[in-house]
Design a protein around this motif. Structure first.
Motif, PDB file in Angstrom:
ATOM      1  N   TYR A 166       0.798  -1.218   0.000  1.00  0.00           N
ATOM      2  CA  TYR A 166       0.000   0.000   0.000  1.00  0.00           C
ATOM      3  C   TYR A 166       0.837   1.278   0.000  1.00  0.00           C
ATOM      4  O   TYR A 166       0.329   2.355   0.274  1.00  0.00           O
ATOM      5  N   LYS A 167       2.134   1.176  -0.330  1.00  0.00           N
ATOM      6  CA  LYS A 167       2.953   2.379  -0.471  1.00  0.00           C
ATOM      7  C   LYS A 167       3.780   2.286  -1.747  1.00  0.00           C
ATOM      8  O   LYS A 167       4.618   1.390  -1.887  1.00  0.00           O
ATOM      9  N   ARG A 168       3.511   3.212  -2.674  1.00  0.00           N
ATOM     10  CA  ARG A 168       4.239   3.235  -3.930  1.00  0.00           C
ATOM     11  C   ARG A 168       4.941   4.586  -4.088  1.00  0.00           C
ATOM     12  O   ARG A 168       4.301   5.630  -3.992  1.00  0.00           O
ATOM     13  N   ILE A 169       6.236   4.507  -4.329  1.00  0.00           N
ATOM     14  CA  ILE A 169       7.063   5.710  -4.434  1.00  0.00           C
ATOM     15  C   ILE A 169       7.684   5.747  -5.824  1.00  0.00           C
ATOM     16  O   ILE A 169       8.259   4.752  -6.282  1.00  0.00           O
ATOM     17  N   ARG A 170       7.558   6.864  -6.492  1.00  0.00           N
ATOM     18  CA  ARG A 170       8.209   7.068  -7.792  1.00  0.00           C
ATOM     19  C   ARG A 170       9.274   8.141  -7.620  1.00  0.00           C
ATOM     20  O   ARG A 170       8.982   9.250  -7.179  1.00  0.00           O
ATOM     21  N   PHE A 171      10.512   7.779  -7.954  1.00  0.00           N
ATOM     22  CA  PHE A 171      11.648   8.692  -7.751  1.00  0.00           C
ATOM     23  C   PHE A 171      12.216   9.124  -9.095  1.00  0.00           C
ATOM     24  O   PHE A 171      12.469   8.289  -9.973  1.00  0.00           O
ATOM     25  N   ALA A 172      12.439  10.441  -9.262  1.00  0.00           N
ATOM     26  CA  ALA A 172      13.036  10.995 -10.481  1.00  0.00           C
ATOM     27  C   ALA A 172      14.358  11.668 -10.138  1.00  0.00           C
ATOM     28  O   ALA A 172      14.421  12.530  -9.250  1.00  0.00           O
ATOM     29  N   ASN A 173      15.410  11.261 -10.830  1.00  0.00           N
ATOM     30  CA  ASN A 173      16.741  11.822 -10.613  1.00  0.00           C
ATOM     31  C   ASN A 173      16.917  13.067 -11.475  1.00  0.00           C
ATOM     32  O   ASN A 173      17.223  12.982 -12.663  1.00  0.00           O
ATOM     33  N   GLY A 174      16.722  14.234 -10.874  1.00  0.00           N
ATOM     34  CA  GLY A 174      16.894  15.504 -11.582  1.00  0.00           C
ATOM     35  C   GLY A 174      18.094  16.288 -11.087  1.00  0.00           C
ATOM     36  O   GLY A 174      18.165  17.501 -11.279  1.00  0.00           O
ATOM     37  N   PHE A 175      19.069  15.598 -10.466  1.00  0.00           N
ATOM     38  CA  PHE A 175      20.185  16.298  -9.838  1.00  0.00           C
ATOM     39  C   PHE A 175      21.091  17.006 -10.843  1.00  0.00           C
ATOM     40  O   PHE A 175      21.755  17.978 -10.499  1.00  0.00           O
ATOM     41  N   ALA A 176      21.140  16.515 -12.087  1.00  0.00           N
ATOM     42  CA  ALA A 176      22.056  17.124 -13.058  1.00  0.00           C
ATOM     43  C   ALA A 176      21.609  18.520 -13.467  1.00  0.00           C
ATOM     44  O   ALA A 176      22.426  19.361 -13.843  1.00  0.00           O
ATOM     45  N   ALA A 177      20.315  18.783 -13.394  1.00  0.00           N
ATOM     46  CA  ALA A 177      19.788  20.102 -13.810  1.00  0.00           C
ATOM     47  C   ALA A 177      19.789  21.030 -12.611  1.00  0.00           C
ATOM     48  O   ALA A 177      18.757  21.294 -12.005  1.00  0.00           O
ATOM     49  N   ASN A 178      20.957  21.555 -12.248  1.00  0.00           N
ATOM     50  CA  ASN A 178      21.051  22.246 -10.965  1.00  0.00           C
ATOM     51  C   ASN A 178      21.031  23.763 -11.043  1.00  0.00           C
ATOM     52  O   ASN A 178      21.371  24.430 -10.075  1.00  0.00           O
ATOM     53  N   ASP A 179      20.641  24.355 -12.175  1.00  0.00           N
ATOM     54  CA  ASP A 179      20.325  25.779 -12.178  1.00  0.00           C
ATOM     55  C   ASP A 179      18.802  25.904 -12.157  1.00  0.00           C
ATOM     56  O   ASP A 179      18.086  24.974 -12.558  1.00  0.00           O
ATOM     57  N   PRO A 180      18.261  27.015 -11.692  1.00  0.00           N
ATOM     58  CA  PRO A 180      16.807  27.129 -11.518  1.00  0.00           C
ATOM     59  C   PRO A 180      16.006  26.888 -12.785  1.00  0.00           C
ATOM     60  O   PRO A 180      15.019  26.150 -12.771  1.00  0.00           O
ATOM     61  N   GLU A 181      16.408  27.498 -13.898  1.00  0.00           N
ATOM     62  CA  GLU A 181      15.621  27.383 -15.133  1.00  0.00           C
ATOM     63  C   GLU A 181      15.533  25.932 -15.596  1.00  0.00           C
ATOM     64  O   GLU A 181      14.454  25.435 -15.936  1.00  0.00           O
ATOM     65  N   SER A 182      16.675  25.251 -15.619  1.00  0.00           N
ATOM     66  CA  SER A 182      16.680  23.853 -16.058  1.00  0.00           C
ATOM     67  C   SER A 182      15.911  22.959 -15.087  1.00  0.00           C
ATOM     68  O   SER A 182      15.227  22.025 -15.496  1.00  0.00           O
TER      69      SER A 182
END
Length: 402
Positions: free
Chosen positions: A253-269
């Motif tokens: 009953y617990k589903r977690i979806r993780f997205a790795n967005g660490f490379a886009a580390n300026d605000p706009e990206s």
């Protein structure tokens, strides 16, 4: 005093020898592709290298993304060992190495940040036959300047003379074109709209349309048919900081979806990645952002905190790494609910996972932003932990390719 003059002469002579040997090595390589820009350098470098390799070019690719690596002619990877901090002399050493291997092409990611060093790497070392500037964003303000125009001019230091350069940058294209024309170089816009949804479905990870357009344009410029080039691009092994999405079914009953967005580390990206993740992968659960912080990138963390409040609605923000209390104060000063901003300090991947688990009712979508590496390598630890706890379900794989 008698030793000083001979020493000076020796150093001058050695410097001249190094210069001419590097220049000679560069000219032994028929195709020299130099990739610069604010975001997407590593991805575009890898994509171009893969496209060339698939088409029969003996290609050596050098990336300096999350971790510095060489991608060899057969596609295998070797880590670049550094005894000290990164130095542009490394680029000269790799040029000679490539020349000794008698490769047809090199695809080098620009490793310089300071404008004067970008100029030296391009015009005294690589002397590219094809230049690439992915885009221009407000990042590295201390080194490149305080405005988008300053940063664009800095990045344009790698535009070659009497050559060709590709970009997917729209806003600063007129300035880039003006600089290119002064050097007798043609600036070509790689239109992301030429990349179809079908093209993107061929990747086993989430690749950005702009990056694919650039790689395709370069490959086609070198005479590779589009279909053949795209087949090569689909074989690309992504950088460890590439956008990937994992599903974790911890208990029924617990589903977690993780997205790795660490490379886009300026605000706009980062805002672009946030919107992309929600558009394609939102599972309707709690929205949790994990922001990793480095003391030497504190200003950037504060900018990301502001971007979260203004452009990235979420239920919780987990602050991990250095100076988390300071960034917590920035969030709350911008009226982000104090109890929903959680300062974790230096925390392991497992600790972050357990906190996400506690905050998740039945499902959640988690976006990691900030930095992959640094003193504690917080981003790397978090990604690795979620990856090891995850599985790619058929449904997620289908969505990833959609």
């Amino acid at each position: 005093m008698q030793l000083i003059l001979p020493l000076i002469l020796f150093l001058v002579g050695f410097g001249a020898y190094e210069f001419f040997e590097t220049r000679r090595a560069a000219y032994k390589i028929a195709h020299r592709i130099h990739v610069n820009g604010t975001r997407g350098k590593s991805s575009v470098t890898r994509l171009i290298g893969s496209g060339l390799r698939e088409s029969g070019f003996q290609t050596l690719t050098k990336v300096t993304g999350t971790y510095p690596k060489l991608v060899m002619e057969d596609g295998t990877e070797e880590e670049i060992y550094r005894r000290t901090k990164a130095n542009i002399i490394e680029q000269a050493r790799m040029l000679r190495y490539a020349a000794d291997r008698q490769v047809d092409a090199i695809v080098f990611e620009c490793m310089a940040v300071q404008p004067q060093f970008q100029w030296i790497v391009e015009h005294q070392m690589v002397r590219s036959t094809v230049g690439v500037i992915t885009n221009t964003r407000l990042d590295h303000l201390g080194e490149m300047g305080n405005s988008l125009e300053d940063i664009t001019r800095a990045l344009c230091n790698t535009i070659p003379f009497n050559g060709v350069v590709f970009t997917s940058e729209q806003k600063m294209f007129p300035l880039m074109e003006k600089i290119a024309k002064k050097r007798g170089t043609q600036l070509i816009y790689a239109d992301p709209e030429t990349v179809t949804d079908e093209d993107l479905r061929g990747f086993r990870y989430v690749e950005h349309r702009d990056n694919v357009a650039l790689a395709l344009a370069v490959c086609q410029h070198l005479g590779i048919p589009r279909e053949k080039a795209m087949a090569g691009l689909h074989q690309t092994v992504p950088d460890s900081g590439a956008l990937e999405v994992f599903d974790v079914d911890y208990i029924p009953y617990k589903r977690i979806r993780f997205a790795n967005g660490f490379a886009a580390n300026d605000p706009e990206s980062t805002i672009l990645v946030y919107n992309l993740v929600l558009e394609r992968f939102d599972n309707g659960g709690k929205r949790i952002i994990v922001l990793t912080i480095r003391d030497d990138r504190l200003e950037r963390a504060e900018q990301l905190a502001e971007a979260i409040v203004q452009h990235m609605p979420c239920d919780y923000v987990l602050l991990v790494g250095d100076s988390t209390d300071r960034v917590h104060d920035v969030l709350t000063a911008l009226n982000f609910p104090r109890q929903q901003a959680i300062s974790m300090g230096v925390a392991s991947g497992e600790e972050v996972f357990e906190m996400v688990l506690d905050l998740t009712d039945d499902r959640s979508i988690v976006l990691g932003i900030g930095n992959m590496v640094g003193k504690y390598k917080s981003g790397t630890q978090i990604v690795n932990y979620f990856r090891h706890r995850s599985h790619i379900t058929p449904k997620l794989e289908e969505e990833t390719r959609a």
